[in-house]
Write a protein that holds these residues in place. Structure first.
Motif, PDB file in Angstrom:
ATOM      1  N   TYR A 116       0.833  -1.209   0.000  1.00  0.00           N
ATOM      2  CA  TYR A 116       0.000   0.000   0.000  1.00  0.00           C
ATOM      3  C   TYR A 116       0.864   1.254   0.000  1.00  0.00           C
ATOM      4  N   VAL A 117       1.893   1.279   0.858  1.00  0.00           N
ATOM      5  CA  VAL A 117       2.767   2.449   0.933  1.00  0.00           C
ATOM      6  C   VAL A 117       3.502   2.661  -0.384  1.00  0.00           C
ATOM      7  N   MET A 118       3.958   1.585  -1.004  1.00  0.00           N
ATOM      8  CA  MET A 118       4.677   1.696  -2.280  1.00  0.00           C
ATOM      9  C   MET A 118       3.794   2.293  -3.376  1.00  0.00           C
ATOM     10  N   VAL A 119       2.507   1.905  -3.358  1.00  0.00           N
ATOM     11  CA  VAL A 119       1.597   2.391  -4.407  1.00  0.00           C
ATOM     12  C   VAL A 119       1.056   3.777  -4.067  1.00  0.00           C
ATOM     13  N   ARG A 120       0.635   3.949  -2.813  1.00  0.00           N
ATOM     14  CA  ARG A 120      -0.046   5.191  -2.436  1.00  0.00           C
ATOM     15  C   ARG A 120       0.899   6.358  -2.216  1.00  0.00           C
ATOM     16  N   HIS A 121       2.126   6.063  -1.774  1.00  0.00           N
ATOM     17  CA  HIS A 121       3.011   7.160  -1.383  1.00  0.00           C
ATOM     18  C   HIS A 121       4.307   7.197  -2.177  1.00  0.00           C
ATOM     19  N   ASN A 122       4.311   6.663  -3.380  1.00  0.00           N
ATOM     20  CA  ASN A 122       5.515   6.837  -4.199  1.00  0.00           C
ATOM     21  C   ASN A 122       5.559   8.259  -4.764  1.00  0.00           C
ATOM     22  N   ARG A 123       6.676   8.622  -5.361  1.00  0.00           N
ATOM     23  CA  ARG A 123       6.876   9.999  -5.814  1.00  0.00           C
ATOM     24  C   ARG A 123       5.854  10.406  -6.876  1.00  0.00           C
ATOM     25  N   ARG A 124       5.510   9.475  -7.756  1.00  0.00           N
ATOM     26  CA  ARG A 124       4.578   9.822  -8.821  1.00  0.00           C
ATOM     27  C   ARG A 124       3.172  10.048  -8.282  1.00  0.00           C
ATOM     28  N   ALA A 125       2.714   9.188  -7.382  1.00  0.00           N
ATOM     29  CA  ALA A 125       1.354   9.316  -6.861  1.00  0.00           C
ATOM     30  C   ALA A 125       1.246  10.388  -5.784  1.00  0.00           C
ATOM     31  N   ASN A 126       2.336  10.702  -5.131  1.00  0.00           N
ATOM     32  CA  ASN A 126       2.295  11.643  -4.017  1.00  0.00           C
ATOM     33  C   ASN A 126       3.517  12.560  -4.092  1.00  0.00           C
ATOM     34  N   PRO A 127       3.526  13.480  -5.037  1.00  0.00           N
ATOM     35  CA  PRO A 127       4.712  14.316  -5.243  1.00  0.00           C
ATOM     36  C   PRO A 127       5.008  15.254  -4.079  1.00  0.00           C
TER      37      PRO A 127
END
Length: 292
Positions: free
Chosen positions: A72-83
């Protein structure tokens, strides 16, 4: 010597009551390629295996939960999804949850594991008590409180039995003569502990030289044999058969060559075996007293 003792036992059986000898089933031994436990032959082993299954479920749930959080953290809070990353430093509800949840999990584990531990450590009054002494590299057994019955137990194929700690034609012949198969080399011993089924057995365990460890996996028991100290374990075998164990504490160059053999038989067969062996007579195997 083995042939002599077998013939002696067979003669005694014929004179006492005509009967046909039969082999015991080998129940507790390691199996190549198998996974899991040996068949549980005592309530202790059943409890331990049940506890292991429970812990497996708990750690699987925890592992899947943690893997899910990481995903979840990898998908929701990566740079692209959460700049634009968040700037908060703590979250009180989450911190309370990750503190209380492990405590609750440990309480559940303790509630199931401590009764199993106490059951192992609370030694009941035994129907039969046997003193076990570990030596480099064999076992000595003495039936306590009975008429004199003591013997030593060596691996079939060890130097004490005419072998060289390796399989040979002579060793294979010894195994067959004693009623074992070639596959049971390194497991079978020239003498065996014999106990009656459904009786409480207490083992008093010590070491004569270095630390050894007396273990029968199918019984769910293991106890270090420490020189100068005596420790106890107990078990009540629920199934007739042959069970194998090994010294489970590194004790020197021949550590791998001091196995344990326990034969669980009927009360009648046990009594006949005991009568034939008491008083320091040549060891007679219990197979001479098993009947169809």
């Amino acid at each position: 010597m083995q042939l002599k003792t077998m013939l002696t036992g067979l003669t005694a059986t014929v004179l006492a009551a005509p009967a046909l000898a039969q082999d015991l089933e080998v129940v507790g031994k390691p199996v190549d390629g198998a996974m899991g436990f040996q068949p549980a032959a005592t309530s202790l082993a059943t409890q331990l295996q049940g506890l292991d299954n429970l812990l497996l479920v708990i750690i699987t749930i925890i592992s899947l939960f943690v893997i899910g959080l990481i995903a979840y953290v990898m998908v929701r809070h990566n740079r692209r999804a959460n700049p634009n990353p968040a700037s908060f430093t703590h979250n009180t509800p989450i911190e309370i949850i990750w503190t209380l949840a492990p405590i609750a999990i440990l309480i559940v584990i303790g509630a199931f594991s401590l009764p199993v531990l106490f059951n192992q450590q609370e030694i009941p009054e035994g129907d039969i008590t046997i003193k076990v002494t570990g030596y480099q590299w064999y076992w000595g057994y003495e039936y306590v409180g009975e008429e004199e019955l003591a013997f030593e137990s060596y691996m079939i194929g060890s130097p004490a039995t005419g072998g060289e700690n390796r399989m040979s034609a002579d060793v294979e012949a010894q195994l067959v003569e004693a009623g074992y198969s070639k596959d049971e080399f390194l497991l079978a011993t020239d003498t065996a502990i014999v106990v009656p089924v459904n009786k409480t057995i207490v083992m008093r365990i010590t070491g004569a030289d270095v630390i050894h460890s007396w273990t029968i996996p199918a019984f769910g028991v293991k106890q270090d044999a420490v020189p100068g100290r005596t420790a106890e374990l107990w078990f009540t075998p629920e199934r007739e058969g042959i069970y194998f164990g090994q010294c489970s504490e590194l004790c020197g160059i021949a550590h791998a060559y001091m196995p344990i053999t326990v034969k669980v038989v009927s009360q009648a067969a046990y009594e006949a075996w005991f009568e034939a062996n008491k008083g320091g007579a040549d060891y007679v195997d219990v197979s001479a007293f098993l009947t169809n």
